[in-house]
Design an enzyme around this catalytic site. Sequence first.
Site, PDB file in Angstrom:
ATOM      1  N   THR A   1       0.517  -0.941  -0.011  1.00  0.00           N
ATOM      2  CA  THR A   1      -0.014  -0.110  -0.408  1.00  0.00           C
ATOM      3  C   THR A   1       0.627   1.215   0.065  1.00  0.00           C
ATOM      4  OG1 THR A   1      -0.414   0.380   2.216  1.00  0.00           O
ATOM      5  CG2 THR A   1      -1.484  -0.833   1.574  1.00  0.00           C
ATOM      6  N   ASP A   2       0.264   2.650  -0.485  1.00  0.00           N
ATOM      7  CA  ASP A   2       0.826   4.130  -0.442  1.00  0.00           C
ATOM      8  C   ASP A   2       0.495   4.023   1.072  1.00  0.00           C
ATOM      9  OD1 ASP A   2       2.059   6.498   0.141  1.00  0.00           O
ATOM     10  OD2 ASP A   2       1.213   6.431  -2.182  1.00  0.00           O
ATOM     11  N   TRP A   3       1.102   5.052   2.649  1.00  0.00           N
ATOM     12  CA  TRP A   3       0.917   5.018   3.076  1.00  0.00           C
ATOM     13  C   TRP A   3      -0.578   5.543   3.959  1.00  0.00           C
ATOM     14  CZ3 TRP A   3       5.129   7.356   7.087  1.00  0.00           C
ATOM     15  CH2 TRP A   3       4.514   7.898   7.886  1.00  0.00           C
ATOM     16  N   ASP A   4      -0.580   4.678   4.240  1.00  0.00           N
ATOM     17  CA  ASP A   4      -1.983   4.357   5.376  1.00  0.00           C
ATOM     18  C   ASP A   4      -3.283   4.088   4.662  1.00  0.00           C
ATOM     19  OD1 ASP A   4      -4.041   4.153   8.345  1.00  0.00           O
ATOM     20  OD2 ASP A   4      -4.134   6.041   8.280  1.00  0.00           O
TER      21      ASP A   4
END
Length: 735
Positions: free
Chosen positions: A269-272
């Site tokens: 994933t990307d951040w969060d």
Amino acid sequence: MCLILLANSLLPLCWSRESYKLEDIIESLSLEEKAGQLNLVPLEGEPTDELLQAIREGKIGSLLKSNGAEQNLRIQKVAVEESASGIPILFQEDVIHGYKTITPTPLAEAASWDLELIRASAALAAREAASSGIHLTYAPMVDISRDPRWGRILEGSGEDPYLGAMIAVARVRGFQESGLDFHQNLLACAKHFAGYGATLAGRDYNISDLSERELREIHLPPFQSAIDANVSSVMSAYTSYDALPASANPFLLRTILRQEMGFRGLLMTDWDTIGNLCRIGIAKDNRAAAKMAFKAGIEMDMFSQAYLEHIPELVRLGDIDEDQLNQAVSKVLELKQKARLFDDPYAYFDKEREEKELLSDDNRNLAKDIARKSIVLLKNDNSLLPFSPDIKSIAVVGPFAKAKRDLLGWWSAMGSPEETVSIWEGLAEQLGQNVELSYAPGCSIVRFEKSGASLLPEAVNISRRADVAIIVVGEEYWMSGEGGGTASLHLPGLQEQLIAEVAATGTPVVTVVVTGKPYILTEVARHSDAIIQAWMPGTMGGAAVAEILTGAFNPSGKLPVTFPIHQGQIPIYYSYRRTSHPFDPGPKDNRYTASHRDIGIRPLYPFGYGLSYTTFLYSEIRLSSDTMRTGGSIEASVTVTNTGENNGREIVQLYISDEIASVTRPVKELKGFQLIDLNVGESQTVTFEITPDSLSFIGADYKAIREPGRFVLQIGTSSEETKQAAFTLVGGWSE
């Protein structure tokens, strides 16, 4: 537990360096430890006792933002020597365009069209970052974007999928394959899958609304090229496709990425973005979000820790199959194996190598060369540039003339303004004692306010007394990059007024533009005799700009993105699909055209455009045949002659258009390019091979197809200035 001897310590490992199997390591792990391997946690600053304890307990498989050989060695020793599994940590970082020695932003590098140079830039970043204990970088960003308002356009390669695909390969190989030793390379991560560059209105994290055809024709080709180049990982996008977030989209991640495109690496994933599933409103809590993302195919969770907290329970309840969990863990361990961490978990942590590598003379010289070849000469009336030896005084004005931080751009990793050469410093070094330099800021940049009017008179006065005025304008580093979208693409503050008032003195004006994205330069061009697009050129940017201005280096860059004449034209790009009505506005009494009534369709500077201090003459195109059969190919040749007074580089571009097709096709598409260096008076024949693959496209059923018919081939110096020839394809083909 078996024991092995490593670094003079007895380590409680279930595997041996001499004979280990990933499946045996996975088999020995508890559910909590398996979830821990999928957990990617940020570390800002020094590691806390809490973080180190989590590593001992097997709750963290990877770290991001932890830098430095000394610190990362300390952390790695905890993972290897004090945790039950002994599995090393994978250290990750945003190494986007340099680590300590900062090279131009990726959009700027794309303007070089020099694939070997771009590969060398990625290799430079890899060597420096790896010497500081980093294993994986979140690059290249291969998103195609046609909206210059989007701040992250600076992080990609522009508007064209063909050029973007070629650069994706160069950057992946530069990161992963250029070091002589494995610990000089980085694992690459292609991002953001997919369609992130189509975010509406250029607002980051905004929704996107693209068709499957646009997805497949525009946004997927650079990812496919990165996958074919063996990219190690792929990062999902913040945006959604067909109303389903990318991080929870089985069609996007499993059907397209895994099955159709053949990606075999790790998907993160990307951040969060798992936590974002709750904010978007498709998951009621992190437990539901974790389940959705995992079932869609996400294997590594950045920041949210939803996998760590919920996957063991989901497995025990039967909501997630443990075999699928094991497959996800194997993807993480395969990355660690690829980085050779099981062979030597400490190989990357060498303080002596780090000190020798960071900001070395070789790295700085390479960074300067990359910057020089990325700069684009946009205007040069009356051959004002390069400066004549008769010039004795230059007024250097503008709020970015002495800027350093802004030359580094967004995502400057460990780069330092103190180690950056400003444009003022570059000019002083290049011109020495031969030219009198004077300086005035002209105005100030206070966010987007029109401030510093009291500074204008001094800039005007020193310009009036000078032989030439160099006005250095642009944007501060934070005005582009992630979260750096802007509604206006006019230079912030009073910079356009500054240029106009200096030009009113009658002193010749050279404008240097320091920006991460294309700006509306219509008024700038009106009042400037010469313009160079310097982008955000990095650590050695000031030296590179000075060499361009003085003629020590002949500019050769070409735009990888269209510069609008008015922001109302956005999105504007060279490869629009044909419409029923002409793009040309025609006579004033004809309103039935696909153009605006007030400005027409033409950009200020088109894709592929860039001037030189010399001139190039193109011959007519010669075809080896005017007919091509499905199984064959033809050659298209053109002779290019340097007809000017300086040696120079030309980027010869090939475009093809399909006159009749079963789906609406672009007016033209880039299908090749070659870089040639010509001395004064020298000629060179450039030959392109046209193959059936050059003519294929995605048909009505979303399958690759090529159809018989007439094609127009164009070769030239930009997307708008070309020679033309036509040929016919006999016989078709469908996938």
